[in-house]
Every structure is written in C-alpha cells, then in structure tokens.
Design a protein around this motif. Structure first.
Motif, PDB file in Angstrom:
ATOM      1  N   THR A 457       0.842  -1.191   0.000  1.00 22.47           N
ATOM      2  CA  THR A 457       0.000   0.000   0.000  1.00 22.47           C
ATOM      3  C   THR A 457       0.877   1.239   0.000  1.00 22.47           C
ATOM      4  O   THR A 457       1.983   1.235   0.562  1.00 22.47           O
ATOM      5  CB  THR A 457      -0.887   0.052   1.268  1.00 22.47           C
ATOM      6  N   ALA A 458       0.391   2.288  -0.665  1.00 20.89           N
ATOM      7  CA  ALA A 458       1.142   3.554  -0.724  1.00 20.89           C
ATOM      8  C   ALA A 458       0.185   4.722  -0.546  1.00 20.89           C
ATOM      9  O   ALA A 458      -0.466   5.139  -1.508  1.00 20.89           O
ATOM     10  CB  ALA A 458       1.879   3.665  -2.056  1.00 20.89           C
ATOM     11  N   PRO A 459       0.073   5.225   0.698  1.00 22.25           N
ATOM     12  CA  PRO A 459      -0.770   6.407   0.907  1.00 22.25           C
ATOM     13  C   PRO A 459      -0.358   7.549  -0.012  1.00 22.25           C
ATOM     14  O   PRO A 459       0.837   7.740  -0.246  1.00 22.25           O
ATOM     15  CB  PRO A 459      -0.499   6.795   2.361  1.00 22.25           C
ATOM     16  N   TRP A 460      -1.339   8.188  -0.624  1.00 24.88           N
ATOM     17  CA  TRP A 460      -1.075   9.416  -1.402  1.00 24.88           C
ATOM     18  C   TRP A 460      -1.353  10.593  -0.478  1.00 24.88           C
ATOM     19  O   TRP A 460      -2.501  10.937  -0.256  1.00 24.88           O
ATOM     20  CB  TRP A 460      -1.946   9.458  -2.659  1.00 24.88           C
ATOM     21  N   ILE A 461      -0.352  11.129   0.027  1.00 26.89           N
ATOM     22  CA  ILE A 461       1.033  11.267  -0.358  1.00 26.89           C
ATOM     23  C   ILE A 461       1.791  11.692   0.902  1.00 26.89           C
ATOM     24  O   ILE A 461       1.180  12.090   1.890  1.00 26.89           O
ATOM     25  CB  ILE A 461       1.157  12.292  -1.532  1.00 26.89           C
ATOM     26  N   LEU A 462       3.093  11.658   0.896  1.00 24.51           N
ATOM     27  CA  LEU A 462       3.842  11.947   2.138  1.00 24.51           C
ATOM     28  C   LEU A 462       3.693  13.420   2.538  1.00 24.51           C
ATOM     29  O   LEU A 462       3.332  13.735   3.660  1.00 24.51           O
ATOM     30  CB  LEU A 462       5.315  11.577   1.958  1.00 24.51           C
ATOM     31  N   PHE A 463       3.930  14.336   1.569  1.00 20.10           N
ATOM     32  CA  PHE A 463       3.875  15.769   1.885  1.00 20.10           C
ATOM     33  C   PHE A 463       2.793  16.456   1.062  1.00 20.10           C
ATOM     34  O   PHE A 463       2.562  16.092  -0.095  1.00 20.10           O
ATOM     35  CB  PHE A 463       5.202  16.445   1.513  1.00 20.10           C
ATOM     36  N   ASP A 464       2.152  17.459   1.620  1.00 22.36           N
ATOM     37  CA  ASP A 464       1.343  18.365   0.806  1.00 22.36           C
ATOM     38  C   ASP A 464       2.240  18.868  -0.320  1.00 22.36           C
ATOM     39  O   ASP A 464       3.436  19.081  -0.112  1.00 22.36           O
ATOM     40  CB  ASP A 464       0.889  19.585   1.635  1.00 22.36           C
ATOM     41  N   LEU A 484       0.457  13.478   4.381  1.00 18.99           N
ATOM     42  CA  LEU A 484       0.416  13.048   5.785  1.00 18.99           C
ATOM     43  C   LEU A 484       1.234  14.037   6.597  1.00 18.99           C
ATOM     44  O   LEU A 484       1.161  14.073   7.822  1.00 18.99           O
ATOM     45  CB  LEU A 484       1.014  11.643   5.898  1.00 18.99           C
ATOM     46  N   VAL A 485       2.018  14.822   5.883  1.00 19.53           N
ATOM     47  CA  VAL A 485       2.842  15.875   6.486  1.00 19.53           C
ATOM     48  C   VAL A 485       2.526  17.168   5.744  1.00 19.53           C
ATOM     49  O   VAL A 485       2.375  17.166   4.523  1.00 19.53           O
ATOM     50  CB  VAL A 485       4.349  15.534   6.350  1.00 19.53           C
ATOM     51  N   SER A 486       2.415  18.258   6.491  1.00 19.47           N
ATOM     52  CA  SER A 486       1.989  19.520   5.877  1.00 19.47           C
ATOM     53  C   SER A 486       3.116  20.159   5.074  1.00 19.47           C
ATOM     54  O   SER A 486       4.252  19.693   5.097  1.00 19.47           O
ATOM     55  CB  SER A 486       1.588  20.498   6.993  1.00 19.47           C
ATOM     56  N   ASP A 487       2.803  21.276   4.416  1.00 21.99           N
ATOM     57  CA  ASP A 487       3.809  21.984   3.613  1.00 21.99           C
ATOM     58  C   ASP A 487       4.869  22.618   4.513  1.00 21.99           C
ATOM     59  O   ASP A 487       5.916  23.033   4.025  1.00 21.99           O
ATOM     60  CB  ASP A 487       3.147  23.044   2.739  1.00 21.99           C
ATOM     61  N   GLN A 488       4.601  22.668   5.819  1.00 20.94           N
ATOM     62  CA  GLN A 488       5.619  23.190   6.747  1.00 20.94           C
ATOM     63  C   GLN A 488       6.366  22.052   7.436  1.00 20.94           C
ATOM     64  O   GLN A 488       7.100  22.254   8.405  1.00 20.94           O
ATOM     65  CB  GLN A 488       4.959  24.128   7.772  1.00 20.94           C
ATOM     66  N   GLY A 489       6.122  20.804   6.991  1.00 17.88           N
ATOM     67  CA  GLY A 489       6.847  19.661   7.561  1.00 17.88           C
ATOM     68  C   GLY A 489       6.262  19.155   8.857  1.00 17.88           C
ATOM     69  O   GLY A 489       6.934  18.460   9.625  1.00 17.88           O
ATOM     70  N   LEU A 490       5.010  19.489   9.149  1.00 19.80           N
ATOM     71  CA  LEU A 490       4.379  19.037  10.395  1.00 19.80           C
ATOM     72  C   LEU A 490       3.442  17.870  10.115  1.00 19.80           C
ATOM     73  O   LEU A 490       2.662  17.920   9.160  1.00 19.80           O
ATOM     74  CB  LEU A 490       3.626  20.205  11.032  1.00 19.80           C
ATOM     75  N   ARG A 491       3.523  16.816  10.931  1.00 19.82           N
ATOM     76  CA  ARG A 491       2.723  15.618  10.682  1.00 19.82           C
ATOM     77  C   ARG A 491       1.268  15.823  11.036  1.00 19.82           C
ATOM     78  O   ARG A 491       0.960  16.429  12.066  1.00 19.82           O
ATOM     79  CB  ARG A 491       3.290  14.448  11.495  1.00 19.82           C
TER      80      ARG A 491
END
Ligand code: GCU
Length: 496
Positions: A457-464, A484-491
């Motif tokens: 499985t591959a969640p779309w996507i790691l970062f905004d 799963l992680v925001s554009d500011q690097g926050l989970r």
C-alpha cells in the motif's frame, strides 16, 4: 522569483568557463535534468537539444571547447503541449529550467562507457555483469573486482566493445530494507577506472506474491513529488533527499514510489543506502496523446534514459509505465512499446502501472476492474480514493475486492485532503479536517483486509505539494493537501 510563479515559456541560462584541454581526453557536458525541453549552445553554436524534464542527457564538447572563455547558454522551455509527457494537465507544479546538477565530465580517449552489474534474478550466488567500452573493438582487457567478495575477474571485449561474465560468489550478503548492504565494485581498463557502490538482491514474482531474496514481502510504501514544500521548490540536493526520506523512514516505509517521474540521483542513491525499495516511472500521466507516433518515440526514449541511469541501483524494484490511463488499442500498444523499451535494457525488474478503473459492481457486490492490459504487468497497481473521490457503497470492512486475481496487487494511491490544524467532524468529507483524514485511513485499512492478493500500500502522499489544480481558497490555496505531512513539515493525525 515571484514574478515567474505562473510563468510558462523560455528562460535562458548562461555562464562562462575555462577548461584545461589535454590531448586525447574527451569532454562531455552532463545535465541531470532540464525541464521540459531545451537547446544547448556553446560558443554560439547549438550543440545539443533534449526533451523530457526528468531524465539526464549529455553532449560531447571535446572539439567545441576552447581553453578559456567558453560561453555556455541553455535555452529551457516548460510550455505544456499536447504531445508531451506530461501533457496539458497534471496535478503537480510545472517547475521549469535547469533543476539538477550540471557536470563537465573528462574521460580518457578510450573509457568505460557503460556497465550493468547485478545479482541474477533468481540465483543468490551468481553476479551477472555487462561492461561496454567507448570503442567498438575486440580483445580489450577489463578487470571487474569486488574486494569484499574476493572477486578479481578479468574480461575481454568482443567486436562491439562489450565484455560479459556471470561469476559465482560466496558468502554474499544480499541487500534488503533491513540490511541495505552495498559492495564497492571496481571496473578498470587499461586507461580508465570506475568505482561504484552496488547492492545485490533477488527480486521476482510468483503467483500473487512478490519475493525479495526468496522471501515474500509486503510493501509499506508512500509517494512523494520531487519538491521541498517548505521552500516551494524542486528537491535537488542530498540534504533535500535526506529530509524527504527521513520522513518516510519515520513512517516505517520500506518502499518509495517516486511520483510521477524519475527523481534526482541523490534521492535514488540515498534511498538505496537507507534501505528503501523504489518504484520509478515516467510521466505517462492520464491524458497522453497515445495516437501520436512522435509522442510514442519520445516516451520510448524517456523510459530508456530512466532505465539506463538507474539500472545498477538494486533498490530499484519497479519500472512504472503509466498512471491512470484509459484503455484503448492505442494506449495498450503505446504501453507495450514502453515495456519492450524497458526490457531492451533490463529484463530483471518488475513492470507495473497505476490503474484507476476499479469500480463497485452492484450485482456482484464486489470491487472489480476490467482492463485487459494488466496481464502485461508483473504487479498490478490501483489508485483508489475511497472516502474522498468515491463514497462507500458498503461499509469499509464489508468491501470485497476481486481485482487482478492471480497477480500481486498494490494500492498505489489512496487518501484524502486535510488542512493541518483543522479539526472537525470525522464523518464529514467537507470538513477538510485531520479527523476526517484519520478516519478515512482507518476505513481504507479495514477494506484492505478484504483484498486477498494485496501485497503493498502507498498512501497518497507523504507531503502536501503544490498543484495548479488546487484552488479551494482556504483549504488548498495552490496545494494538494493529501499529505500526511503539511507543507511546513508538520505531521497530520494519520501520520502520527
Ligand atoms: C491521482 C493522481 C495524482 C493526484 C491524485 C489526487 O490519482 O495520480 O497525481 O495528485 O490523484 O487527486 O490527489
């Protein structure tokens, strides 16, 4: 440069350089990537051109350079066109220009032009090596050595300048996500020497299972674009690669889907060192002009450039030939052509494509997919956004799948959008909340238990990530918020 934010067109790069010319030596300009198409000029002469924003190319400049005062100009253009890949509409930012390293490469007159060294697909004690010299001449001596394995093998070229060998090795530690062992490999000829770090692993499919080193493996993957969201720019350095990959490591992944195009070598090589399997693809993304013979030839060239660059990376497990393309005779022929081009260089890796044609069959009360092309694939991948683009026809834990029976299946994309910090009702999709995103993940994971041939499985996507498609004024503002992680690097919640 803010004024170039939405700019599409031509940008010029220029620089001067001096070079110590040594008789007999050859000089090449190597470009990691220029997006999307470009022409290269040296001292006023056009010396090369390239199309495709994500694969490397090189131009020989041995006879074009002067000892000093060379003027190099690069005309880069990222205008979208219907015959390109990607074509007119794609869900990521259309960064243009020189996006990766550019090298001036010096070689001896006769140099080691290419090598392909890896463990046999099925045998765990046989290393297969093919080495090409830059001159089509026979009886040239080459030595292949792997000191840690006590390998010191002499080879001789044939009339095409090619030397090949399959040699037995003892006590080999195979590469895997748990122990990403790499060996120093030295290839030397009378005038040249190349040192590499290469890992050795066995990878194959049997029925519905994917085997790594003779053990069935489940792929805990995620995807990311080649972008550093905090910088709103392309990732291009080792530090950038470390940032992206460390987040995937923290999530517990053993594989990365490099979406939707070949990413820079820093990312590929660091992923291999860190123990990530890799899926790499060319941007045959949705609406490609499959009827256009020119587009087909360009795609063939693009996939060969991708395979040629990364064929020695044992982390590379999958070559992806397409993402969400609609079945048609032209499409099927186009993709089969890509597979042939891939296999003309590398027959050992797994061929896949991300399909989005799974639908719920009310009569059978099952999820099914009718795409005859999947029989061409080693592993079938499906993008399915239950709870986001699709409502649940049945409760998630009752959702039965009957897709690609007899083949391994990967869910290559699933997920939903959430704006970091937005809390809200976990049952309402329009809440754009982390709570809804977390619930969506729980529901999809419940459904995945009902997919008998699921092997990853591959969640779309790691970062905004930035996208020209995403303009909900408050919740998106130019970002696809499925990270799963925001554009500011926050989970966000699902990633914690
Ligand atoms: C598609 C596509 C992605 C896109 C995603 C989305 O499935 O493959 O490139 O970003 O959906 O809509 O978020």
């Amino acid at each position: 440069m803010p004024e170039l934010k939405y700019y599409e067109g031509t940008v010029w790069y220029a620089r001067r350089f001096d070079v110590a010319k040594v008789p007999g030596e050859r000089l090449f300009l190597y470009f990691g990537a220029v997006s999307y198409r470009c022409r290269i000029y040296l001292n006023g002469q056009e010396i090369g051109r390239h199309e495709g924003g994500f694969t490397p190319f090189q131009v020989e400049v041995t006879n074009a350079v002067k000892a000093s005062g060379n003027f190099l100009a690069v005309e880069a253009n990222n205008t979208r066109t219907t015959d390109a890949m990607p074509a007119m509409a794609f869900d990521w930012w259309n960064y243009g220009g020189i996006t990766r390293d550019v090298f001036l490469v010096k070689t001896p007159a006769l140099f080691i032009e290419d090598y392909f060294i890896q463990l046999n697909k099925y045998k765990n004690d046989q290393v297969d090596a093919r080495i090409l010299l830059s001159e089509k001449s026979a009886n040239k001596n080459i030595e292949l050595s792997i000191p840690e394995l006590n390998v010191k093998q002499g080879l001789t070229t044939d009339e095409n300048g090619v030397a090949q060998v399959s040699l037995k090795v003892k006590k080999l530690e195979r590469w895997s996500p748990h122990s990403p062992k790499l060996y120093k490999v030295i290839i030397s000829s009378k005038t040249d020497k190349v040192e590499e770090q290469i890992g050795f692993r066995n990878l194959y499919v049997k029925d519905e299972d994917i085997y790594l080193n003779d053990q069935p493996i489940f792929l805990k993957a995620t995807s990311f674009h080649e972008e550093i969201p905090q910088r709103q720019g392309r990732a291009f350095s080792e530090a950038d690669a470390m940032m992206l990959l460390s987040e995937a490591k923290a999530l517990g992944c053993n594989m990365i889907r490099l979406a939707h195009y070949p990413q820079n070598e820093h990312t590929v090589r660091l992923a291999e060192k860190m123990g990530f399997l890799l899926w790499e693809e060319i941007p045959v993304w949705q609406g490609i002009d499959f009827e256009n013979n020119n587009t087909r030839l360009k795609a063939g060239n693009m996939i060969k450039e991708m395979v040629m660059r990364d064929k020695n990376r044992c982390a590379l497990a999958f070559w992806g030939v397409a993402n969400e393309t609609q079945p048609s005779p032209a499409r099927n022929e186009f993709l089969k052509y890509l597979i042939r081009n891939c296999k003309s260089i590398d027959t050992t890796r797994l061929i896949t494509a991300a399909c989005d044609l799974v639908r719920f069959d009310k009569t059978k009360q099952q999820f099914v997919m009718d795409d005859p092309f999947i029989k061409e694939l080693d592993v079938v991948a499906v993008n399915k956004y239950m709870g986001w683009y699709h409502q649940w026809p049945v409760s998630p834990d009752k959702a039965i799948w009957n897709v690609a029976k007899g083949q391994p299946l990967i869910i290559s994309e699933f997920g939903g959008e959430a704006l970091l910090g937005q809390t809200g009702n976990a049952d309402i999709v329009s809440s754009w909340s982390e709570d809804y995103q977390a619930a969506l993940y729980r529901n999809n994971l419940a459904m995945f238990k009902n997919i008998p041939n699921l092997r990853g499985t591959a969640p779309w996507i790691l970062f905004d990530f930035r996208s020209p498609f995403r303009f909900h004024p408050t919740n998106q503002d130019g970002w696809n918020r499925k990270g799963l992680v925001s554009d500011q690097g926050l989970r966000k919640k699902p990633g914690t």
